[in-house]
Design an enzyme around this catalytic site. Sequence first.
Site, short mmCIF file in Angstrom:
data_model
loop_
_atom_site.label_atom_id
_atom_site.label_comp_id
_atom_site.label_asym_id
_atom_site.label_seq_id
_atom_site.Cartn_x
_atom_site.Cartn_y
_atom_site.Cartn_z
N SER A 266 4.56 2.77 -0.21
CA SER A 266 3.71 3.85 -0.71
C SER A 266 2.38 2.94 -0.93
CB SER A 266 4.24 4.21 -2.13
OG SER A 266 3.61 5.18 -2.58
N ASP B 119 7.63 14.70 2.09
CA ASP B 119 6.93 13.66 1.47
C ASP B 119 5.52 14.06 2.08
OD1 ASP B 119 5.21 11.53 0.48
OD2 ASP B 119 6.60 10.04 1.64
N HIS C 255 9.96 10.76 -0.67
CA HIS C 255 9.23 9.73 -1.03
C HIS C 255 9.91 8.90 -2.23
CE1 HIS C 255 5.32 7.60 -1.03
NE2 HIS C 255 5.63 7.32 -2.51
#
Length: 349
Positions: A193, A288, A318
């Site tokens: 991320s 996601d 995610h």
Amino acid sequence: MAARLPFGVQAATMRAVFRLPQAFKRLLAGKPITLDGQTLALDAQLLLRMGELNGVSLSAPSVEQARAGMEMNMRLMPGPSPDVPTRDLQIPSSNGPIPARLYSPRDVPEPAPLLVFFHGGGWVIGSVESHDHAARFLAEQAGVRVLSVEYRLAPEHRFPAAVDDALAAFDYAHKHADELGVDQARIAVGGDSAGGNLAAVTALESTRRGGPAPVFQLLVYPEVDFVNRRRSRRLFATKFLLTDADMRWFEGHYLAPSDDRSDPRLSPLLAPDLSGLPPAYLVTAGFDPLRDNGEAYAKALQEAGVPVSYRCHRDLIHGFINFVPLGGRFREATLEIAAALRTGLAYAR
């Protein structure tokens, strides 16, 4: 991130629920969710259902609440984690010492390959502790040492503080390879991320300046474009852990209004030249909002002549590497990532 049940009850419930037979898990999770031609994995759907019951959200009314909530939710993950010896250390930098943790699997001889790892959390939340499970798992399963970096967080330290710390951490690892017991020729950068963003930016910036650069990049559902809103951000704007509202909350804390969002240190996808970057393994999740950004970056790297392996786990959400202690699909997908890291560093000489 307000918990509706006492912590001990939540932890015990989490352990018990994920040990149930598949049929009981399905009853708890509800009917299968299919969107964009993808069916959400039962493990992911069950996790989301439990998050709904406990009021889980990545953002919160205050930064302090969001940080505390993430740390608490990561402590809910059942063990055992891999027994990997660790050593906490301080990385010197011009902005002050950067805390870090070195994971050194026992069966990996020196000099070992190294992953310099940057945790996720939107540049605002997350820590070495919140990603301890993931770092231990990657170290053990990939057979590498992992240097997990506690870079400075926003809003106390806005962009480009995290970028500066990420570069300083990579430079430290390269310069002090002997001290860390690692092979200077086999140092990778990686993260998930926001950490995937920092890894991509570190690879780009270190390559462009000349001198030491990573030999491999492990990019797990990275954010790579702060300018364009692709289709997946609209499709998965709600209900799948990371929401559009969360992303706007993170961006508002990380960036100042005057920041140029097309700056390659924010948006490496928009860099004018991606040629010459180290090989990459880029992973996305199907459910996601960042999925399409990651896929676009993989294509851009390939078009620039960079060796890239792209993998989309179309049934996951995610943040899935953080849930590896729950087993099932989370563990399967993270095992693939560890295998790719092992292979990438094995051929990096």
